[in-house]
Design a protein around this motif. Structure first.
Motif, PDB file in Angstrom:
ATOM      1  N   MET A   1      -3.873   1.174   8.062  1.00 36.22           N
ATOM      2  CA  MET A   1      -4.410   0.356   6.979  1.00 36.22           C
ATOM      3  C   MET A   1      -4.763   1.182   5.745  1.00 36.22           C
ATOM      4  O   MET A   1      -5.248   0.652   4.757  1.00 36.22           O
ATOM      5  CB  MET A   1      -5.647  -0.394   7.478  1.00 36.22           C
ATOM      6  CG  MET A   1      -5.327  -1.354   8.615  1.00 36.22           C
ATOM      7  SD  MET A   1      -6.738  -2.305   9.200  1.00 36.22           S
ATOM      8  CE  MET A   1      -7.558  -1.153  10.271  1.00 36.22           C
ATOM      9  N   THR A   2      -4.522   2.501   5.837  1.00 36.94           N
ATOM     10  CA  THR A   2      -4.869   3.383   4.725  1.00 36.94           C
ATOM     11  C   THR A   2      -4.181   2.943   3.438  1.00 36.94           C
ATOM     12  O   THR A   2      -3.020   2.548   3.440  1.00 36.94           O
ATOM     13  CB  THR A   2      -4.460   4.835   5.046  1.00 36.94           C
ATOM     14  OG1 THR A   2      -4.986   5.170   6.322  1.00 36.94           O
ATOM     15  CG2 THR A   2      -5.023   5.799   4.003  1.00 36.94           C
ATOM     16  N   GLY A   3      -4.912   3.071   2.337  1.00 38.22           N
ATOM     17  CA  GLY A   3      -4.380   2.657   1.049  1.00 38.22           C
ATOM     18  C   GLY A   3      -3.769   3.805   0.269  1.00 38.22           C
ATOM     19  O   GLY A   3      -3.124   4.690   0.831  1.00 38.22           O
ATOM     20  N   GLN A   4      -3.995   3.783  -1.026  1.00 37.59           N
ATOM     21  CA  GLN A   4      -3.405   4.764  -1.926  1.00 37.59           C
ATOM     22  C   GLN A   4      -3.808   6.193  -1.576  1.00 37.59           C
ATOM     23  O   GLN A   4      -3.127   7.144  -1.910  1.00 37.59           O
ATOM     24  CB  GLN A   4      -3.809   4.446  -3.366  1.00 37.59           C
ATOM     25  CG  GLN A   4      -3.279   3.117  -3.871  1.00 37.59           C
ATOM     26  CD  GLN A   4      -1.794   3.154  -4.150  1.00 37.59           C
ATOM     27  OE1 GLN A   4      -1.292   4.091  -4.749  1.00 37.59           O
ATOM     28  NE2 GLN A   4      -1.086   2.137  -3.700  1.00 37.59           N
ATOM     29  N   ASP A   5      -4.964   6.330  -0.932  1.00 38.04           N
ATOM     30  CA  ASP A   5      -5.485   7.656  -0.618  1.00 38.04           C
ATOM     31  C   ASP A   5      -4.662   8.384   0.446  1.00 38.04           C
ATOM     32  O   ASP A   5      -4.840   9.581   0.658  1.00 38.04           O
ATOM     33  CB  ASP A   5      -6.943   7.516  -0.145  1.00 38.04           C
ATOM     34  CG  ASP A   5      -7.696   8.834  -0.240  1.00 38.04           C
ATOM     35  OD1 ASP A   5      -7.511   9.538  -1.249  1.00 38.04           O
ATOM     36  OD2 ASP A   5      -8.445   9.164   0.689  1.00 38.04           O
TER      37      ASP A   5
ATOM     38  N   ASP B   1       0.793  -1.235   0.000  1.00 41.36           N
ATOM     39  CA  ASP B   1       0.000   0.000   0.000  1.00 41.36           C
ATOM     40  C   ASP B   1       0.824   1.284   0.000  1.00 41.36           C
ATOM     41  O   ASP B   1       0.322   2.350   0.345  1.00 41.36           O
ATOM     42  CB  ASP B   1      -0.987   0.061   1.177  1.00 41.36           C
ATOM     43  CG  ASP B   1      -2.217  -0.802   0.942  1.00 41.36           C
ATOM     44  OD1 ASP B   1      -2.631  -0.922  -0.221  1.00 41.36           O
ATOM     45  OD2 ASP B   1      -2.762  -1.323   1.924  1.00 41.36           O
TER      46      ASP B   1
ATOM     47  N   ASP C   1      -4.778   6.021  10.001  1.00 41.10           N
ATOM     48  CA  ASP C   1      -4.966   4.578  10.106  1.00 41.10           C
ATOM     49  C   ASP C   1      -3.861   3.861   9.319  1.00 41.10           C
ATOM     50  O   ASP C   1      -3.649   4.147   8.142  1.00 41.10           O
ATOM     51  CB  ASP C   1      -6.349   4.264   9.511  1.00 41.10           C
ATOM     52  CG  ASP C   1      -6.773   2.824   9.675  1.00 41.10           C
ATOM     53  OD1 ASP C   1      -5.901   1.950   9.723  1.00 41.10           O
ATOM     54  OD2 ASP C   1      -7.984   2.592   9.751  1.00 41.10           O
TER      55      ASP C   1
END
Lengths: 446, 299
Positions: A226-230, A46, A224
C-alpha cells in the motif's frame, strides 16, 4: 489473488490502449492524449511520479517517430511500444532465492509495520515445504514483544526459532544463530531485523555492520503493497546502504493497486521475489513478474481466467445445471443459458487472450474463434419454438428450414448445431457414468 | 522541546524534499508550466490526482480573481491548503467513562499510538486502562503488556485467540470496579477488505458502547501509504464512523499529503500526528502549522 490487486490498473490501461488500437491514423496529439491517460492510471495506482514521468517520456519519444505514425497500423505500433516499456519496467522472469554458500543467510529488512516478522515465518514455512530446514532468528531487540511474536509463530508453524532475548546485540544474536545452524545442520538462516526508518543513520549503520559480519546471500526488503510515493525514497535508501537482492511485497490481499511494486523495481532493480497474500503462515507466494506484466497488458494469465470464470458463474445456476445434467434433461434452453454465461465473461477474444501464447491476433485467426459463431448459435436457438428447445428430436426437415430462415443461417448450420448438441448430451452421459460431474461445470464445448 | 520545534524537527525531512521546491516555484512565473509543476509536486506528496486537480483549479480561480503573484499567491496557496483540512479536537471528560477504540490495517502503528495516547492522558490526570483487544496476532498481548509495564498502567487481557468483544466486556466491568475513567482499546490489524473482520469490529464497538460512555473510534493510518489510505478511511468510516485519524510515521520521508483527500472526500478529521519513536512524539494536528511547516522556506 495477486492479479486482483492490479486489476484496476490493468483495466484503465487497457481502456486507454483500446482507443488507440482502433485508430487508422494518429497524430502526435493523439499519442499525447492517450499517454496522459496512461500517466493518470499509473499515478492513481501509486506508481512514483518520477517513474511515471520517465516511462511516459520514453514511450512518447519512441511513439511519435516518423516511422510509427506513418506506418499502416500506427495505433497498434504505439500499443506495442507501451507494452515493451511496461514489461521492461516490471522485469521479466522470476528470480529465485540465492541459497548458495556454506550456510545461506537471508536477512529481512524494512520500515516499521511492513510485515517483516510475519514474512520471516512465512518464508521459513515456504522453504521447509521445499525441503529445507530453516532457522528463524529473532534479531529485533527493540520493538516490544517482537521476539515473543517470532517465537509464537515458530511454535505455530513448527519452525525452530533462535533468540537470545533483548539484552544481546543483533550481531551477537546472528553469530550465535550461525554457529547453531552449523552445529545442527540448519539452512538457510532467516534473520528478522527490527523495523527502522531509512533516514535513521544509527539504525542503518547497525544493518550495514550486520551485513559485513554475517555476509547474507539475500537481503530482502519487506515493503507494504500500500506504500505510496515514498516507496522510491525508502527503497533507494535501503538499496544504497545494503545492496538489496530482492523484495517481499506484503499485504497484497487488500485492494491496493500495487504501484509501489513498479516504483521499487524501477529505482533498485531488485526483483520482487515473494508477495504476502494473507495472515496465515502459508499465505506467501512466489512472485512472477512476467505473469503479472502480461496480465496488466492483457497478454495472458491463466489464473486470471479462472478467476474470471468463477466470478461470472452463478453458483446456484451451476447447481441447477448440474442437476439437469445428471437427469439428462439438458435442453437447448439450458444451452442458451450456458452461452450467455460464457459471453458474460467478456469478449471472447479477451478470454482467449488470457490463455498463454494466445495474446496476439495472428494466433487467434488460426484458431478461428469467431465471436460471430456464438451469435449465430444464439440466433438459431432463438428461432426454435419452446417445444423444439425442450425436445430437439422433433425438429424435422421442414422445421430445420424454418429455423434456418428465421435465424438468417443455412440448414447446414442448423444441422451442425443439432449434431453438436446431440454429441454433447452423449458426452455428458459418459461423464455421468464415470462420476465426474464436476467436469461438467461448464459443458459448453470450446 | 516546544511543540512547534518538535513538529519542525519531525517534519524536517518532509520539508526538505518536495515542499522546498514548492516555495521556489512561487518565485517564478505563474503560467501553465507553473501549475503543471505544482500539480506534480502535490502528487508526489501523495495528495492524489483528484484532490490535486481540485486544489490547482481553485488556486487558478483565485489567482485570476485577485491577480496574485509571488509571495501573495504563495500565502493564498497555504490558506487554501489549510482550509482543506479538518481537525478532530474532541475532549475527554474525566467525570465519565471515556473509551478510545483504536483500529487500522496491519502494521499501521496501533499499539504504539495507543501507548503514546495512554502516556499523554495519564499525564493529563486520567486513570487509563489498556485493553488487549488484539487476541489474534502472535504476541500482540505481550506487546501491550510491555507497554503497560513501561507506563506503569494496568492491562486487561485474556488468552490469545479469545473473543475480543469478551475482552472488551471485561474491560468495561474492570473500569467500573477499579474506578478508571479511560479505556484504551487495542484491536487486531485488519485489511479493510476483510468483511468478517470488519463485522467483528462493529461488534466490539457495540459491546463497548452498550452503556453510556464517551466512545471515540480512532483510525490509525500509515503516512507512507499512498492512495490506498483513502480506501482504508472510506471503509473503516463506513463500518464504524471514525472520529479522528492518527497519521503515523511522519518522521520518515513520507509527505502525509493523503490528509487532503481524506478531509476533502471523506471529511475525516485528523486527531494526532505520529512524529517519532519517543513517548512524547504524538502531537495534536493543527492545519495551519502543518501546512506552514510543510511549505516553510528554510534557505
Amino acid at each position: 489473488m495477486v492479479t486482483l490487486v492490479f486489476a484496476n490498473l490493468s483495466e484503465k490501461l487497457q481502456g486507454a490502449m483500446q482507443k488507440l488500437r482502433s485508430k487508422g491514423k494518429i497524430s502526435p496529439r493523439d499519442v499525447k492524449e492517450i499517454l496522459r491517460e496512461v500517466k493518470m492510471a499509473l499515478l492513481e495506482a501509486d506508481v512514483n511520479f518520477k517513474v511515471v514521468k520517465n516511462f511516459v517520456a520514453r514511450v512518447e519519444e519512441k511513439a511519435v517517430g516518423e516511422e510509427v505514425l506513418s506506418s499502416l497500423t500506427p495505433g497498434q505500433q504505439v500499443v506495442k511500444i507501451v507494452q515493451q516499456e511496461l514489461t521492461e519496467l516490471m522485469g521479466s522472469e522470476r528470480e529465485d532465492l540465492n541459497l548458495t554458500g556454506d550456510i545461506p543467510v537471508i536477512m529481512l529488512v524494512g520500515l516499521q509495520g511492513a510485515g517483516k516478522t510475519t514474512a520471516t515465518a512465512k518464508l521459513g514455512n515456504y522453504l521447509r515445504k521445499n525441503g529445507k530446514k530453516p532457522l528463524l532468528v529473532a534479531a529485533d531487540i527493540y520493538r516490544p514483544a517482537a521476539i515473543e511474536q517470532l517465537e509464537t509463530l515458530g511454535q505455530q508453524t513448527g519452525l525452530e526459532v533462535f533468540s537470545l532475548g533483548t539484552g544481546t546485540s543483533p550481531r551477537d544474536i546472528c553469530r550465535g544463530a550461525l554457529s547453531k545452524a552449523r552445529r545442527e545442520g540448519f539452512e538457510p538462516v532467516i534473520i528478522d531485523t527490527a523495523g527502522r526508518l531509512h533516514i535513521n543513520e544509527e539504525m542503518m549503520t547497525e544493518l550495514k555492520d550486520l551485513k559485513k559480519d554475517i555476509e547474507p546471500g539475500e537481503i530482502l526488503l519487506v515493503a507494504d503493497a500500500m506504500t505510496g510515493q515514498d516507496a522510491v525514497n525508502l527503497a533507494e535508501s535501503f538499496n544504497r546502504d545494503l545492496g538489496l537482492t530482492g523484495v517481499i511485497l506484503t499485504k497484497m490481499d487488500g485492494d491496493a493497486r500495487g504501484g509501489a511494486a513498479l516504483s521499487i523495481k524501477a529505482v533498485t532493480d531488485a526483483p520482487i521475489k515473494f508477495v504476502g497474500v494473507g495472515e496465515k503462515a502459508d499465505a506467501l507466494e512466489p512472485f512472477h513478474p512476467d505473469r503479472l506484466a502480461s496480465r496488466i497488458l492483457g497478454m495472458g494469465d491463466v489464473l486470471g481466467l479462472i478467476e474470471k470464470a468463477e466470478a461470472s458463474y452463478d453458483r446456484e445456476q451451476a447447481r441447477k445445471m448440474e442437476q439437469k445434467l445428471r437427469e439428462a434433461s439438458f435442453t437447448f434452453d439450458d444451452f442458451l443459458e450456458q452461452l450467455h454465461q460464457v459471453r458474460e465473461m467478456g469478449p471472447l477474444e479477451d478470454i482467449i487472450g488470457m490463455l498463454p501464447g494466445m495474446g496476439n491476433k495472428k494466433m487467434l485467426k488460426n484458431l478461428q474463434v469467431d465471436e460471430k459463431q456464438l451469435v449465430y448459435t444464439e440466433a438459431i436457438i432463438n428461432s426454435m419454438t419452446k417445444k423444439e428447445r425442450q425436445d430437439p428430436e422433433i425438429i424435422d426437415g421442414s422445421r430445420r428450414r424454418r429455423i434456418a430462415h428465421g435465424s438468417g443461417t443455412s440448414t447446414q448450420e442448423v444441422n451442425r448445431l443439432l449434431k453438436q448438441f446431440k454429441e454433447m448430451k452423449k458426452m455428458m452421459k459418459r461423464f455421468q457414468k464415470s462420476g465426474k460431474s464436476s467436469m461438467m461445470k461448464n459443458p459448453f464445448p470450446f | 522541546m516546544s511543540l512547534i520545534d518538535k513538529l519542525k524537527s519531525g517534519l524536517a525531512k518532509t520539508r526538505q524534499g518536495i515542499w522546498k521546491n514548492t516555495v521556489g516555484l512561487f518565485r517564478g512565473k505563474v503560467d501553465e508550466e507553473f501549475y503543471e509543476e505544482l500539480a506534480e509536486l502535490l502528487i508526489q506528496g501523495d495528495v492524489g490526482v483528484n484532490t490535486t486537480m481540485e486544489l490547482i483549479e481553485e488556486l487558478r480561480q483565485r489567482q485570476k480573481e485577485k491577480n496574485l503573484g509571488g509571495e501573495e499567491l504563495f500565502a493564498e496557496f497555504k490558506s487554501l491548503l489549510s482550509g482543506f483540512l479538518q481537525i478532530s479536537n474532541f475532549k475527554l471528560d474525566p467525570e465519565q467513562l471515556n473509551i478510545l477504540l483504536i483500529v487500522g490495517v496491519n502494521g499501521s502503528g496501533k499499539t504504539t499510538s495507543l501507548a503514546k495516547l495512554a502516556h499523554y492522558y495519564k499525564q493529563e490526570g486520567f486513570a487509563p486502562l489498556l485493553v488487549a483487544g488484539d487476541t489474534f496476532r502472535a504476541a500482540a498481548i505481550d506487546q501491550l503488556k510491555v507497554w503497560g509495564n513501561r507506563l506503569n498502567l494496568p492491562v486487561i487481557a485474556q488468552s490469545p485467540g479469545s473473543d475480543p468483544a469478551a475482552v472488551c466486556y471485561d474491560a468495561r466491568e474492570a473500569a467500573r470496579a477499579r474506578g478508571k475513567n479511560l479505556l484504551l482499546v487495542d484491536t487486531a490489524g485488519r485489511l479493510h477488505t476483510e468483511k468478517n473482520l470488519m463485522e467483528e469490529l462493529k461488534k466490539i464497538k457495540r459491546v463497548l458502547g452498550k452503556e453510556e460512555c464517551n466512545l471515540k473510534t480512532l483510525l490509525v493510518l500509515d503516512a507512507t501509504n499512498g492512495q490506498n489510505a483513502l480506501e482504508q478511511g472510506r471503509t473503516f468510516n463506513k463500518s464504524l464512523t471514525i472520529d479522528g485519524v492518527i497519521l503515523t510515521k511522519l518522521d520518515g520521508t513520507a509527505k502525509g499529503g493523503i490528509v487532503f483527500p481524506l478531509a476533502r472526500e471523506l471529511e475525516l478529521p485528523v486527531f494526532k500526528l505520529g512524529l517519532g519513536e519517543g513517548m512524547e512524539d504524538l502531537k495534536s494536528f493543527e492545519p495551519e502549522l502543518f501546512v506552514e511547516q510543510l511549505l516553510e522556506d528554510n534557505e
